[in-house]
Design a protein around this motif. Structure first.
Motif, PDB file in Angstrom:
ATOM      1  N   SER A   1      -2.544  -8.609   2.383  1.00  0.00           N
ATOM      2  CA  SER A   1      -2.412  -7.929   3.318  1.00  0.00           C
ATOM      3  C   SER A   1      -3.172  -6.603   3.407  1.00  0.00           C
ATOM      4  CB  SER A   1      -1.159  -7.898   4.384  1.00  0.00           C
ATOM      5  OG  SER A   1      -0.450  -7.133   3.530  1.00  0.00           O
ATOM      6  N   PRO A   2      -3.457  -6.091   4.355  1.00  0.00           N
ATOM      7  CA  PRO A   2      -4.304  -4.580   4.552  1.00  0.00           C
ATOM      8  C   PRO A   2      -2.872  -3.757   3.801  1.00  0.00           C
ATOM      9  CG  PRO A   2      -4.842  -5.419   6.403  1.00  0.00           C
ATOM     10  CD  PRO A   2      -4.156  -6.553   5.617  1.00  0.00           C
ATOM     11  N   GLU A   3      -1.854  -3.766   4.398  1.00  0.00           N
ATOM     12  CA  GLU A   3      -0.690  -2.940   4.114  1.00  0.00           C
ATOM     13  C   GLU A   3      -0.245  -2.996   2.634  1.00  0.00           C
ATOM     14  OE1 GLU A   3      -0.990  -5.091   6.800  1.00  0.00           O
ATOM     15  OE2 GLU A   3      -1.027  -3.449   8.078  1.00  0.00           O
ATOM     16  N   HIS A   4      -0.157  -4.344   2.106  1.00  0.00           N
ATOM     17  CA  HIS A   4       0.079  -4.600   0.645  1.00  0.00           C
ATOM     18  C   HIS A   4      -0.826  -3.954  -0.254  1.00  0.00           C
ATOM     19  CE1 HIS A   4       3.177  -7.900   1.408  1.00  0.00           C
ATOM     20  NE2 HIS A   4       3.805  -6.871   1.777  1.00  0.00           N
ATOM     21  N   ARG A   5      -2.173  -4.257   0.096  1.00  0.00           N
ATOM     22  CA  ARG A   5      -3.339  -3.395  -0.556  1.00  0.00           C
ATOM     23  C   ARG A   5      -3.246  -2.099  -0.855  1.00  0.00           C
ATOM     24  NH1 ARG A   5      -9.045  -5.915   0.559  1.00  0.00           N
ATOM     25  NH2 ARG A   5      -8.528  -8.107   0.568  1.00  0.00           N
ATOM     26  N   MET A   6      -2.719  -1.569   0.541  1.00  0.00           N
ATOM     27  CA  MET A   6      -2.716   0.161   0.392  1.00  0.00           C
ATOM     28  C   MET A   6      -1.622   0.677  -0.283  1.00  0.00           C
ATOM     29  SD  MET A   6      -4.281   2.713   1.359  1.00  0.00           S
ATOM     30  CE  MET A   6      -5.424   2.543   2.562  1.00  0.00           C
ATOM     31  N   VAL A   7      -0.560  -0.259  -0.336  1.00  0.00           N
ATOM     32  CA  VAL A   7       0.674   0.324  -0.968  1.00  0.00           C
ATOM     33  C   VAL A   7       0.390   0.292  -2.558  1.00  0.00           C
ATOM     34  CG1 VAL A   7       2.033  -1.624  -1.098  1.00  0.00           C
ATOM     35  CG2 VAL A   7       3.140   0.557  -1.092  1.00  0.00           C
ATOM     36  N   LEU A   8      -0.398  -0.716  -2.851  1.00  0.00           N
ATOM     37  CA  LEU A   8      -0.713  -0.801  -4.547  1.00  0.00           C
ATOM     38  C   LEU A   8      -1.659   0.232  -4.805  1.00  0.00           C
ATOM     39  CD1 LEU A   8      -0.882  -4.871  -4.904  1.00  0.00           C
ATOM     40  CD2 LEU A   8       0.992  -3.546  -5.673  1.00  0.00           C
ATOM     41  N   VAL A   9      -2.521   0.570  -3.924  1.00  0.00           N
ATOM     42  CA  VAL A   9      -3.623   1.532  -4.473  1.00  0.00           C
ATOM     43  C   VAL A   9      -3.133   2.895  -4.459  1.00  0.00           C
ATOM     44  CG1 VAL A   9      -5.787   2.504  -3.494  1.00  0.00           C
ATOM     45  CG2 VAL A   9      -5.563   0.074  -3.389  1.00  0.00           C
ATOM     46  N   LEU A  10      -2.105   3.175  -3.365  1.00  0.00           N
ATOM     47  CA  LEU A  10      -1.647   4.502  -3.466  1.00  0.00           C
ATOM     48  C   LEU A  10      -0.710   4.735  -4.707  1.00  0.00           C
ATOM     49  CD1 LEU A  10      -0.402   4.880   0.252  1.00  0.00           C
ATOM     50  CD2 LEU A  10      -2.327   6.013  -0.741  1.00  0.00           C
ATOM     51  N   HIS A  11       0.089   3.516  -5.225  1.00  0.00           N
ATOM     52  CA  HIS A  11       0.602   3.645  -6.203  1.00  0.00           C
ATOM     53  C   HIS A  11      -0.012   3.645  -7.591  1.00  0.00           C
ATOM     54  CE1 HIS A  11       4.557   3.473  -8.470  1.00  0.00           C
ATOM     55  NE2 HIS A  11       4.010   2.197  -8.997  1.00  0.00           N
ATOM     56  N   PHE A  12      -1.062   2.477  -7.682  1.00  0.00           N
ATOM     57  CA  PHE A  12      -1.321   2.566  -9.007  1.00  0.00           C
ATOM     58  C   PHE A  12      -2.664   3.546  -9.095  1.00  0.00           C
ATOM     59  CE2 PHE A  12       1.154  -1.337  -8.766  1.00  0.00           C
ATOM     60  CZ  PHE A  12       1.753  -1.225 -10.003  1.00  0.00           C
ATOM     61  N   TYR A  13      -3.370   3.723  -8.115  1.00  0.00           N
ATOM     62  CA  TYR A  13      -4.694   4.600  -8.443  1.00  0.00           C
ATOM     63  C   TYR A  13      -4.245   6.109  -8.222  1.00  0.00           C
ATOM     64  CZ  TYR A  13      -9.212   6.362  -7.255  1.00  0.00           C
ATOM     65  OH  TYR A  13     -10.354   7.030  -7.127  1.00  0.00           O
ATOM     66  N   LEU A  14      -3.600   6.415  -7.040  1.00  0.00           N
ATOM     67  CA  LEU A  14      -3.270   7.807  -6.984  1.00  0.00           C
ATOM     68  C   LEU A  14      -1.973   8.198  -7.683  1.00  0.00           C
ATOM     69  CD1 LEU A  14      -4.282   8.699  -3.158  1.00  0.00           C
ATOM     70  CD2 LEU A  14      -5.479   8.995  -5.158  1.00  0.00           C
ATOM     71  N   ASP A  15      -1.098   7.128  -8.165  1.00  0.00           N
ATOM     72  CA  ASP A  15       0.036   7.444  -8.807  1.00  0.00           C
ATOM     73  C   ASP A  15       0.881   7.809  -8.068  1.00  0.00           C
ATOM     74  OD1 ASP A  15      -0.604   6.379 -11.437  1.00  0.00           O
ATOM     75  OD2 ASP A  15      -0.996   8.078 -12.309  1.00  0.00           O
ATOM     76  N   LEU A  16       0.949   7.723  -6.834  1.00  0.00           N
ATOM     77  CA  LEU A  16       2.198   8.187  -5.832  1.00  0.00           C
ATOM     78  C   LEU A  16       3.485   7.513  -6.200  1.00  0.00           C
ATOM     79  CD1 LEU A  16       0.044   8.759  -2.620  1.00  0.00           C
ATOM     80  CD2 LEU A  16       0.409  10.268  -4.646  1.00  0.00           C
ATOM     81  N   SER A  17       4.459   8.183  -6.109  1.00  0.00           N
ATOM     82  CA  SER A  17       5.691   7.488  -5.952  1.00  0.00           C
ATOM     83  C   SER A  17       6.300   7.101  -4.591  1.00  0.00           C
ATOM     84  CB  SER A  17       7.093   8.663  -6.463  1.00  0.00           C
ATOM     85  OG  SER A  17       6.912   9.624  -5.252  1.00  0.00           O
ATOM     86  N   ALA A  18       7.272   6.326  -4.661  1.00  0.00           N
ATOM     87  CA  ALA A  18       7.650   5.435  -3.509  1.00  0.00           C
ATOM     88  C   ALA A  18       7.711   6.682  -2.313  1.00  0.00           C
ATOM     89  CB  ALA A  18       8.877   4.683  -3.792  1.00  0.00           C
ATOM     90  N   GLY A  19       8.408   7.776  -2.713  1.00  0.00           N
ATOM     91  CA  GLY A  19       8.897   8.790  -1.770  1.00  0.00           C
ATOM     92  C   GLY A  19       7.407   9.443  -1.156  1.00  0.00           C
ATOM     93  N   GLU A  20       6.405   9.442  -1.981  1.00  0.00           N
ATOM     94  CA  GLU A  20       5.175  10.266  -1.634  1.00  0.00           C
ATOM     95  C   GLU A  20       4.283   9.102  -0.770  1.00  0.00           C
ATOM     96  OE1 GLU A  20       4.327  13.263  -5.317  1.00  0.00           O
ATOM     97  OE2 GLU A  20       4.049  11.161  -5.523  1.00  0.00           O
ATOM     98  N   ILE A  21       4.487   7.928  -1.393  1.00  0.00           N
ATOM     99  CA  ILE A  21       3.885   6.697  -0.264  1.00  0.00           C
ATOM    100  C   ILE A  21       4.540   6.893   1.002  1.00  0.00           C
ATOM    101  CG2 ILE A  21       3.476   4.342  -0.202  1.00  0.00           C
ATOM    102  CD1 ILE A  21       3.485   4.228  -3.231  1.00  0.00           C
ATOM    103  N   GLY A  22       5.874   6.882   0.775  1.00  0.00           N
ATOM    104  CA  GLY A  22       6.398   7.049   2.428  1.00  0.00           C
ATOM    105  C   GLY A  22       5.964   7.827   3.260  1.00  0.00           C
ATOM    106  N   GLN A  23       5.670   9.089   2.557  1.00  0.00           N
ATOM    107  CA  GLN A  23       5.376  10.281   3.537  1.00  0.00           C
ATOM    108  C   GLN A  23       3.764   9.920   4.104  1.00  0.00           C
ATOM    109  OE1 GLN A  23       5.343  13.459   0.730  1.00  0.00           O
ATOM    110  NE2 GLN A  23       7.428  14.204   1.221  1.00  0.00           N
ATOM    111  N   ARG A  24       2.950   9.422   3.246  1.00  0.00           N
ATOM    112  CA  ARG A  24       1.500   9.017   3.648  1.00  0.00           C
ATOM    113  C   ARG A  24       1.568   7.947   4.596  1.00  0.00           C
ATOM    114  NH1 ARG A  24       2.227  12.737  -0.493  1.00  0.00           N
ATOM    115  NH2 ARG A  24       0.417  13.028  -1.632  1.00  0.00           N
ATOM    116  N   LEU A  25       2.442   7.101   4.536  1.00  0.00           N
ATOM    117  CA  LEU A  25       2.333   5.828   5.610  1.00  0.00           C
ATOM    118  C   LEU A  25       3.359   6.205   6.856  1.00  0.00           C
ATOM    119  CD1 LEU A  25       2.737   2.912   3.017  1.00  0.00           C
ATOM    120  CD2 LEU A  25       0.827   3.935   3.955  1.00  0.00           C
TER     121      LEU A  25
END
Lengths: 388, 204
Positions: free
Chosen positions: B143-167
């Motif tokens: 799904s788009p949501e699952h793709r995005m969280v993988l991209v933010l984590h593995f491409y931008l190297d964002l932590s869960a906390g940072e991903i949470g802020q973005r989303l």
């Protein structure tokens, strides 16, 4: 990563990380920046002279505005009567000097004379310039590299490489041609033979101690030019292929987002980082310089890296091309949307020695003897006299 | 067109403690309507934001549309950004939203599930081509949501906390979403591999 994550399936996480690294594009298309800025320009407030026909509503707004101004003028007159000295009770704006006058403008530096113009390619112009002995090799957007005699400017040869070069660097008797593609291309400047190393492509190619370092996402690949094989890799966390790199002695300096990363060669040990977003890195005689958003910074001296960068000069163009010759730094690129220019910085005095407008846009620069060669977007290579 | 910010010789000064004074200055100038400063910001962030959109949408045209929308939105709304130092994370949020919008507008990607990227785009030196194909196919089924969280984590190297802020979700939710995204990817890969084995068995 800021905070380690624990994965149920670490092997899958490693596979995804490797796939992302490989599948991500190295750079965004330049047209995307233009498309955004076109949109931005359209949305900026227009000068009054460009307003369309006045409608009734607009007319009413003008009338209301006129009434407000008239009231303001009347109130101001009253205040002046109450304060015969005429001094304004409100402080002057930030651009006014204490005397109420704007500071006198800095005189414009001189321009360099154009002593030659050589039509090389079509729009958007040559993309890279490499120096090999007495020859200039110029990359074209239609996928070839053209050899010019640096003394006369005459075209000697043209070799098709099939893509737009981003770097042309001599090493091991060959010319190494960088690009945004997946393979690294070499050209024999004598026989004109062309070959590739599969999977070794990158934007910038930097000679280092008999090897080549190729800028890619998150790493610089090491390529042996004699065997034409990949022999190693130096990981640079956060680096993307289009960010600059510089080899000085046995150290690699590379842009990585908002940081410059300093790496020891050949161990690959990260020696430190510096909080600078480098759009260009140059080795000057007594240290390393970086350009960040038009600001020229010194990030190291001959005795080593600085704890924090020192700013030298503000107002440089976006550095699409940089070159160094003695104590002079040459920067070319668009300056705040006003077209291309070549800026010569006297590094000893820390001042701009010359400023030469060169049309709408520029893409690359090289300095040979007393000539400055600049690739411009009309497809030409300009030769400027570097003077004394 | 702006007036030239004329060359100024600067006295030696140090970067501030946050380490990003120039970006902050660009943001402040862009907030005041300086398009040239905004262009400098665009150039700084374009490659990474385009990378996010390309990975997430798996289509260069959609990615260009999403990134263009995000940056234009940033120009329109930059006046509402209170802290210049938060520009990058704010931009991430705009790109995420633009990617979701593009994904919703273009349901093509659901039909693209079985389309493989050309092998020429996938050649590299540190991962076998087969494995890249497998991950690619699995990723396209998310799904788009699952793709995005993988991209933010593995491409931008964002932590869960940072991903949470973005989303705009709590860190725990982002961590959970990352967990389920990887689980969904594993399931997609296994389903794909079973299908491949069946096809191979059928043709043997």
């Amino acid at each position: 990563m800021n905070e380690p994550e624990r994965y149920d399936d670490p092997a899958l996480a490693r596979r995804v990380r490797a796939w992302v690294k490989d599948a991500a594009p190295t750079t965004a298309p330049e047209r995307l920046v233009y498309a955004v800025m076109d949109e931005v320009e359209r949305e900026r407030p227009r000068p009054r002279g460009m307003l369309g026909p006045i409608r009734l509503g607009t007319l009413m707004q003008y009338v209301a505005l006129t009434v407000v101004i008239a009231i303001g003028v009347a109130a101001g007159t009253l205040a002046t009567r109450q304060n015969p000295s005429g001094a304004s009770p409100v402080p002057s704006g930030p651009t006014a000097s204490p005397t109420g006058q704007r500071p006198s403008p800095v005189p414009a530096p001189p321009s360099l004379a154009t002593i030659g113009r050589y039509d090389i390619s079509r729009d958007p112009g040559p993309s890279a310039i490499g120096i090999n002995g007495s020859s200039l090799w110029v990359g074209t957007p239609d996928g070839s590299i053209v050899e010019l005699d640096a003394a006369t400017g005459g075209q000697v040869a043209s070799v098709s490489v099939g893509f737009e070069p981003t770097t042309i660097a001599p090493a091991g008797g060959l010319l190494w041609v960088g690009s945004s593609g997946k393979d690294l291309t070499w050209v024999d400047p004598v026989s004109r033979e062309v070959g590739t190393i599969s999977g070794a492509g990158g934007i910038y190619v930097l000679p280092w101690s008999g090897s080549l370092l190729v800028s890619r996402r998150e790493e610089f690949l090491e390529v042996d030019p004699s065997t034409r094989r990949i022999v190693g890799s130096f990981p640079i966390p956060g680096h993307v292929a289009s960010e600059p790199g510089l080899v000085v002695g046995d150290e690699l300096w590379a842009g990585a987002g908002a940081r410059i990363v300093r790496v020891a060669l050949p161990s690959g040990t990260v020696l430190g980082t510096m909080p600078v977003t480098a759009s260009a890195l140059v080795a000057a005689g007594d240290g390393i310089l970086a350009i960040d958003a038009g600001v020229l910074l010194r990030v190291s001296t001959s005795s080593g890296p600085l704890d924090a960068p020192i700013t030298i000069l503000d107002g440089l163009p976006q550095p699409y091309g940089v070159a160094i010759a003695g104590d002079r730094l040459w920067v070319t690129g668009p300056a705040e949307g006003r077209g291309g220019e070549v800026v010569e910085v006297d590094l000893t005095a820390g001042v701009v020695a010359s400023l030469t407008p060169v049309g709408r846009g520029t893409r690359a620069i090289a300095v040979v003897d007393r000539s400055v060669w600049v690739a411009v977007d009309t497809g030409a290579l300009l030769r400027l006299s570097a003077g004394t | 067109m702006n007036e030239r910010r004329w060359f100024r010789r600067l006295v030696p000064v140090h970067a501030d403690e946050e380490g990003r004074p120039i970006e902050d200055r660009l943001v402040v100038a862009a907030k005041a309507g300086d398009a040239a400063s905004f262009e400098a910001l665009v150039r700084r962030h374009m490659d990474r934001m385009y990378g996010v959109a390309r990975l997430m949408l798996r289509d260069p045209d959609l990615a260009e549309d999403a990134v263009q929308q995000a940056f234009v939105r940033a120009w329109r709304d930059i006046g509402s950004l209170r802290e210049p130092s938060r520009f990058e994370s704010w931009l991430h949020t705009l790109v995420v939203r633009a990617c979701y919008d593009e994904a919703r507008r273009n349901r093509r990607w659901q039909a693209d599930v079985r389309v493989l990227a050309p092998v020429a785009e996938l050649t590299g030196h540190d991962q076998a081509p087969d494995d890249r194909d497998v991950i690619e196919r699995g990723f396209r089924m998310l799904s788009p949501e699952h793709r995005m969280v993988l991209v933010l984590h593995f491409y931008l190297d964002l932590s869960a906390g940072e991903i949470g802020q973005r989303l705009g979700v709590p860190a725990g939710t982002a961590r959970s979403r990352l967990h389920y995204a990887l689980a969904a990817l594993r399931a997609a890969i296994e389903a794909d591999e079973r299908g491949t084995q069946r096809r191979a068995g059928g043709t043997a």
